[in-house]
Design a protein around this motif. Structure first.
Motif: not given
Length: 374
Positions: A258-262
């Motif tokens: 999971y890539f956390h959003p800016a």
């Protein structure tokens, strides 16, 4: 991961990208069972409060067997021929499979040019929005039959990231034949899946593989991670996992990476300018102009230009370089290439007196400028 799962569950508009290796056999040709399995998940996940856009590879791979090609060709002409045959087969298969659920699909074929030219960009956005509003499920692919080497996305991972931004998606799901990013070669014992990525630093010391297993696609984990970074930097969360875990990815279960959003979404034009545009020329900036553009996010004025290359027209994307030749930004230029030499190093006030008020303006306005490095 609780926050990540919540973000996935709350997503209302989702872009799902699937790679060739997840839809076809290694020898080429569509695997109907794999397509149906993916459609089962997407049709189930799509409901009254959720919209899905599918970015699907597989056209070239699907055309290999029908044309008697033993493997993916390297030359562009045969790739285009395979895509011409395979795209029809791919969409026909999706159409029949989604029809089992009463879901209509719409085909949208894009080239990089469609994303980098503002009018094409707006048209693509309107088409996708209208398809969703009318209850259809858009199926997006690169238009391989007409794309040239100069105007290709190169892989559908980057296309998916840009489409996610184009449709203002709440989530991007990247599906492949690998179930996430690992801290080493996943085939070796002792390696572990990286469950979350909060920023580029989390992957700084991770060696990411570049080749897929099946040999029918163009991407690899490198392109998927780069696409995830593009989307996350634009404020869109990303789940990267394997196609067999698609249902888990869409329901917020602990799968993949999971890539956390800016915190803040990028402006549409700046995102495509940075990641989808093809520069038609370049401007060399002096040290002061580089500082102004990169650090202060200022417009580029004629006084800061030291040189010009290329044959471009007003409105084209150009690369801005420092005196060492390194690209520091891209922007939409306000003058033709042939006009630039007479502007170099001069103030806008001086140019206005000599050439008229039309020359009292920026060469690249800050609203049309994307910085490429901090």
């Amino acid at each position: 991961m609780a926050g990540a799962r919540q973000a996935v569950n709350e997503a209302r508009r989702i872009v799902v990208k699937v790679g060739s290796s997840s839809l076809t056999t290694a020898a080429g040709g569509l695997d109907a069972d794999r397509v149906d399995a993916l459609v089962d998940v997407l049709a189930t996940g799509r409901g009254a409060d959720k919209e899905i856009v599918l970015v699907s590879s597989g056209a070239i791979a699907a055309g290999l067997a029908p044309l008697g090609l033993p493997r993916r060709p390297r030359d562009l002409a045969r790739q285009q021929a395979a895509a011409s045959v395979g795209q029809g087969l791919l969409v026909a298969r999706y159409t029949a499979s989604f029809a089992r659920y009463g879901v209509r699909v719409g085909q949208v074929l894009l080239t990089s040019d469609d994303m980098s030219r503002r009018t094409h960009h707006r048209n693509a956005s309107r088409t996708l929005d209208k398809l969703l509003a009318m209850g259809a499920l858009p199926i997006v692919n690169e238009n391989d039959t007409v794309a040239t080497d100069e105007i290709r996305f190169g892989d559908n991972d980057r296309l998916a990231a840009l489409v996610a931004h184009l449709v203002h998606a709440d989530l991007l799901v990247l599906l492949s034949d690998v179930d996430g990013v690992y801290d080493g070669d996943p085939a070796r014992p002792g390696t572990a899946r990286i469950a979350e990525v909060r920023g580029p630093g989390d992957l700084e010391h991770v060696e990411i593989g570049s080749a897929g297993r099946a040999g029918v696609g163009t991407g690899g984990m490198v392109t998927k991670v780069e696409a995830a970074r593009i989307a996350a930097a634009a404020g869109i969360p990303v789940v990267l996992t394997s196609a067999v875990h698609a249902a888990d990815a869409l329901t917020g279960r602990d799968t993949g990476t999971y890539f956390h959003p800016a915190d803040k979404r990028s402006a549409d034009r700046l995102l495509w300018l940075q990641h989808a545009s093809t520069p038609q020329g370049s401007l060399t900036l002096d040290d002061g102009a580089v500082l102004a553009v990169v650090e202060r996010r200022s417009s580029l004025l004629p006084a800061g230009i030291a040189g010009v290359e290329g044959d471009f027209a007003a409105g084209d994307p150009v690369e801005l370089r420092d005196t060492e030749g390194r690209a520091v930004a891209r922007g939409l230029v306000n003058f033709d290439a042939k006009e630039i030499p007479r502007l170099i190093g001069r103030s806008t006030r001086e140019l206005a007196r000599e050439l008229g008020p039309a020359y009292e303006r920026e060469v690249v306005h800050r609203d049309d400028l994307a910085v490429l490095r901090p």
